[in-house]
Scaffold this motif. Structure first.
Motif, PDB file in Angstrom:
ATOM      1  N   SER A 131      81.441  -2.973 -39.301  1.00 35.35           N
ATOM      2  CA  SER A 131      80.279  -2.213 -38.830  1.00 35.35           C
ATOM      3  C   SER A 131      79.245  -2.062 -39.936  1.00 35.35           C
ATOM      4  O   SER A 131      78.051  -2.285 -39.724  1.00 35.35           O
ATOM      5  CB  SER A 131      80.724  -0.836 -38.336  1.00 35.35           C
ATOM      6  OG  SER A 131      81.642  -0.951 -37.267  1.00 35.35           O
ATOM      7  N   TYR A 132      79.692  -1.674 -41.127  1.00 36.91           N
ATOM      8  CA  TYR A 132      78.738  -1.410 -42.201  1.00 36.91           C
ATOM      9  C   TYR A 132      78.291  -2.683 -42.906  1.00 36.91           C
ATOM     10  O   TYR A 132      77.293  -2.665 -43.629  1.00 36.91           O
ATOM     11  CB  TYR A 132      79.336  -0.406 -43.186  1.00 36.91           C
ATOM     12  CG  TYR A 132      79.265   1.004 -42.656  1.00 36.91           C
ATOM     13  CD1 TYR A 132      78.178   1.814 -42.932  1.00 36.91           C
ATOM     14  CD2 TYR A 132      80.266   1.509 -41.822  1.00 36.91           C
ATOM     15  CE1 TYR A 132      78.085   3.098 -42.418  1.00 36.91           C
ATOM     16  CE2 TYR A 132      80.191   2.788 -41.303  1.00 36.91           C
ATOM     17  CZ  TYR A 132      79.097   3.579 -41.608  1.00 36.91           C
ATOM     18  OH  TYR A 132      79.002   4.850 -41.090  1.00 36.91           O
ATOM     19  N   SER A 188      76.240   2.309 -47.255  1.00 37.62           N
ATOM     20  CA  SER A 188      77.088   1.276 -46.644  1.00 37.62           C
ATOM     21  C   SER A 188      78.083   0.728 -47.674  1.00 37.62           C
ATOM     22  O   SER A 188      79.216   0.390 -47.321  1.00 37.62           O
ATOM     23  CB  SER A 188      76.224   0.140 -46.101  1.00 37.62           C
ATOM     24  OG  SER A 188      75.369   0.590 -45.079  1.00 37.62           O
ATOM     25  N   MET A 236      81.481   5.568 -37.029  1.00 41.80           N
ATOM     26  CA  MET A 236      81.019   4.473 -36.182  1.00 41.80           C
ATOM     27  C   MET A 236      79.612   4.739 -35.643  1.00 41.80           C
ATOM     28  O   MET A 236      78.772   3.836 -35.596  1.00 41.80           O
ATOM     29  CB  MET A 236      81.997   4.267 -35.010  1.00 41.80           C
ATOM     30  CG  MET A 236      83.345   3.718 -35.415  1.00 41.80           C
ATOM     31  SD  MET A 236      83.258   2.027 -36.049  1.00 41.80           S
ATOM     32  CE  MET A 236      83.439   2.327 -37.798  1.00 41.80           C
ATOM     33  N   ARG A 237      79.355   5.976 -35.252  1.00 44.65           N
ATOM     34  CA  ARG A 237      78.024   6.295 -34.725  1.00 44.65           C
ATOM     35  C   ARG A 237      76.963   6.148 -35.813  1.00 44.65           C
ATOM     36  O   ARG A 237      75.862   5.629 -35.555  1.00 44.65           O
ATOM     37  CB  ARG A 237      78.014   7.725 -34.169  1.00 44.65           C
ATOM     38  CG  ARG A 237      76.665   8.119 -33.551  1.00 44.65           C
ATOM     39  CD  ARG A 237      76.744   9.420 -32.778  1.00 44.65           C
ATOM     40  NE  ARG A 237      77.114  10.552 -33.622  1.00 44.65           N
ATOM     41  CZ  ARG A 237      78.277  11.183 -33.544  1.00 44.65           C
ATOM     42  NH1 ARG A 237      79.188  10.799 -32.669  1.00 44.65           N
ATOM     43  NH2 ARG A 237      78.544  12.201 -34.336  1.00 44.65           N
ATOM     44  N   GLY A 284      76.984   4.143 -38.375  1.00 45.01           N
ATOM     45  CA  GLY A 284      76.753   2.736 -38.675  1.00 45.01           C
ATOM     46  C   GLY A 284      75.982   2.009 -37.583  1.00 45.01           C
ATOM     47  O   GLY A 284      75.019   1.296 -37.870  1.00 45.01           O
ATOM     48  N   TRP A 285      76.387   2.205 -36.340  1.00 50.31           N
ATOM     49  CA  TRP A 285      75.822   1.416 -35.245  1.00 50.31           C
ATOM     50  C   TRP A 285      74.540   2.013 -34.678  1.00 50.31           C
ATOM     51  O   TRP A 285      73.605   1.277 -34.323  1.00 50.31           O
ATOM     52  CB  TRP A 285      76.848   1.275 -34.113  1.00 50.31           C
ATOM     53  CG  TRP A 285      77.959   0.332 -34.446  1.00 50.31           C
ATOM     54  CD1 TRP A 285      79.207   0.659 -34.870  1.00 50.31           C
ATOM     55  CD2 TRP A 285      77.914  -1.087 -34.393  1.00 50.31           C
ATOM     56  NE1 TRP A 285      79.950  -0.464 -35.089  1.00 50.31           N
ATOM     57  CE2 TRP A 285      79.186  -1.562 -34.799  1.00 50.31           C
ATOM     58  CE3 TRP A 285      76.942  -2.020 -34.043  1.00 50.31           C
ATOM     59  CZ2 TRP A 285      79.494  -2.916 -34.863  1.00 50.31           C
ATOM     60  CZ3 TRP A 285      77.247  -3.369 -34.109  1.00 50.31           C
ATOM     61  CH2 TRP A 285      78.520  -3.799 -34.515  1.00 50.31           C
ATOM     62  N   LYS A 286      74.458   3.334 -34.563  1.00 54.44           N
ATOM     63  CA  LYS A 286      73.329   3.959 -33.877  1.00 54.44           C
ATOM     64  C   LYS A 286      72.247   4.472 -34.812  1.00 54.44           C
ATOM     65  O   LYS A 286      71.148   4.795 -34.352  1.00 54.44           O
ATOM     66  CB  LYS A 286      73.835   5.121 -33.008  1.00 54.44           C
ATOM     67  CG  LYS A 286      74.720   4.685 -31.854  1.00 54.44           C
ATOM     68  CD  LYS A 286      75.064   5.864 -30.966  1.00 54.44           C
ATOM     69  CE  LYS A 286      75.894   5.418 -29.761  1.00 54.44           C
ATOM     70  NZ  LYS A 286      76.224   6.568 -28.867  1.00 54.44           N
ATOM     71  N   ILE A 323      71.838   0.618 -38.422  1.00 54.18           N
ATOM     72  CA  ILE A 323      71.390  -0.703 -37.965  1.00 54.18           C
ATOM     73  C   ILE A 323      69.991  -0.650 -37.352  1.00 54.18           C
ATOM     74  O   ILE A 323      69.134  -1.487 -37.690  1.00 54.18           O
ATOM     75  CB  ILE A 323      72.422  -1.312 -36.992  1.00 54.18           C
ATOM     76  CG1 ILE A 323      73.715  -1.639 -37.752  1.00 54.18           C
ATOM     77  CG2 ILE A 323      71.863  -2.565 -36.323  1.00 54.18           C
ATOM     78  CD1 ILE A 323      74.828  -2.181 -36.888  1.00 54.18           C
TER      79      ILE A 323
END
Length: 352
Positions: free
Chosen positions: A165-166, A217, A321-322, A324-326, A329
Motif C-alpha cells: 500500500s505505501y 511512507s 490502510m485508510r 495509505g489508500w484514501k 495516494i
C-alpha cells in the motif's frame, strides 16, 4: 587518494576491477553493519531518556552510555541456537532472512554519499531503488509462511498489505522528484537542488506534501512505530519472526535497521539537497557542500524514527490502510500534476 587507489587496482585489468569493486562493497557494508549496532543502542538510550530512565549504561559504561552494549547484543544473538519448529519448512525458513537482508544492502549501491562518491552511479538510480526496496517483502512473506504459525502468517499478511500500500504512495512521491529534477540519477537529483539560495533551492519546498508523504511512507515501509502492526506484540506476539531466534532473527533485525538508515539517507538526498549546504555559497565555508551536511541531515531523520516510537501509539490496521489508500495516494497524484505545471513553467533547474 581514492583516485590513486582506483588507478592502482585497475592497472591489474579485469581482476583489479573485481577487487576494487569488492573493496568498495566492503567499505559500504561494514559501516552499515556497525551503524546498525550503534543505532540499536541509540534507540534504547533515546527512548530511555524520553521515558525518564537511563537505558543501557553498565556494559562499556563510559559516561553512563554503555558503548559495548551494542556489540554484546550482537554476540548474544549470534551465539544463540537457531531453533527450527518441527512443522516449519526448513529451507524456506532459513532462506527468508537472507531474502529480506539482500535487497536492504543492495539498495545502498546506488546511494551517493558525496559528489562522485557512489558505488554504482547508474542513470536509473530511482528505478533501481524502487525495484530493490520492493523485494524485501518477499522475505517477510516467506518467513511468516515457512514458520507454519498462525501468529507468523498473520504478521506476514499484515506486513505485505502495508508495504504494498505505501509503496504506491512512495513511488508517486518519487515521480514528483523525477519530474522536478528531470533525471533518475541520484547524484544529478542533488545537483538539481543547487543554486544561489541555499536551502531555498531544495525540493522540500515546492514538493512539501510529497516530502512529508515520502518520509511517513518510509516509516510505514520499514514496519516501524506507529505503523508496526506487523509486529503487534499485544495482538500477535511478535509477528512474522515470532518463531525465529539466534542468527536468523539477527538478520531480520539487521535488514529492518538497514532499511531505516536507507530511508533516513534518501530523504535528504531527494528533498533536502543531499550534501549541499543549507546556506548560500556567499557565506564562505558554511556555504560549501560536503558529506558532513548529508551526515547531519541523516542523523536528524534517523532520530525521528526513534522519536516516533517513543511518542505515538500504534495505529489500528484499518487506520493504516485508510491513510495509505484514501489520503496519501490521492494527494501524491494531485501534486504530481502540480509539479508538472511548475516544471513546465521553469521552476526547477532541470525540470524546465
Amino acid at each position: 587518494m581514492i583516485d590513486a587507489l582506483r588507478e592502482f587496482f585497475l592497472s591489474f585489468g579485469d581482476l583489479g576491477l573485481v577487487i576494487w569493486t569488492l573493496v568498495k562493497i566492503i567499505v559500504i557494508v561494514l559501516p552499515i553493519t556497525i551503524g546498525v549496532a550503534f543505532y540499536t543502542l541509540a534507540e534504547r538510550k533515546v527512548i530511555g531518556w524520553m521515558h525518564v530512565r537511563q537505558g543501557p549504561q553498565f556494559i562499556g559504561g563510559f559516561m553512563g552510555i554503555g558503548f559495548i552494549q551494542a556489540f554484546a547484543d550482537v554476540f548474544k544473538m549470534l551465539f544463540k541456537e537457531l531453533v527450527i519448529p518441527s512443522s516449519a519448512s526448513p529451507l524456506l525458513f532459513r532462506l527468508a532472512p537472507l531474502l529480506a537482508l539482500a535487497p536492504a544492502f543492495a539498495a545502498w549501491a546506488v546511494i551517493p554519499f558525496d559528489d562522485g562518491v557512489v558505488l554504482a552511479n547508474v542513470n536509473a538510480g530511482l528505478l533501481v531503488l524502487l525495484a530493490l526496496t520492493s523485494m524485501g517483502v518477499y522475505g517477510i512473506i516467506i518467513g511468516g509462511w515457512a514458520s507454519n504459525s498462525k501468529y507468523a502468517i498473520l504478521g506476514a499478511l499484515r506486513s505485505a498489505a502495508q508495504v504494498v500500500s505505501y509503496e504506491i504512495a512512495m513511488g508517486f512521491a518519487l515521480v514528483g522528484v523525477l519530474v522536478a529534477a528531470g533525471t533518475m540519477n541520484l547524484t544529478e537529483i542533488v545537483h538539481a537542488q543547487a543554486g544561489n539560495l541555499g536551502i531555498g533551492e531544495w525540493f522540500m519546498w515546492p514538493l512539501f506534501p510529497l516530502f512529508i508523504i515520502y518520509f511517513i511512507s518510509g516509516v510505514a515501509e520499514t514496519n516501524r512505530a506507529p505503523f508496526d502492526v506487523a509486529e503487534g506484540e499485544s495482538e500477535i506476539v511478535a509477528g512474522f519472526h515470532v518463531e525465529y531466534s539466534g542468527s536468523a532473527f539477527a538478520i531480520f533485525f539487521l535488514a529492518e535497521y538497514a532499511n531505516m538508515m536507507l530511508v533516513s539517507l534518501l530523504t535528504p538526498i531527494l528533498f533536502l539537497g543531499g550534501w549541499l549546504s543549507p546556506f548560500p555559497p556567499s557565506w564562505g565555508f558554511l556555504g560549501e557542500p560536503g558529506w558532513w551536511w548529508l551526515a547531519a541531515k541523516f542523523v536528524f531523520f534517523a532520530f525521528t524514527f526513534l522519536w516516533f516510537r517513543a511518542t505515538f501509539p500504534r495505529y489500528r490496521y484499518d487506520q493504516i490502510m485508510r491513510l495509505g489508500w484514501k489520503v496519501f495516494i490521492p494527494i501524491t497524484i494531485v501534486w504530481i500534476f502540480v509539479t508538472a505545471v511548475m516544471a513546465y513553467n521553469g521552476w526547477f533547474t532541470l525540470g524546465a
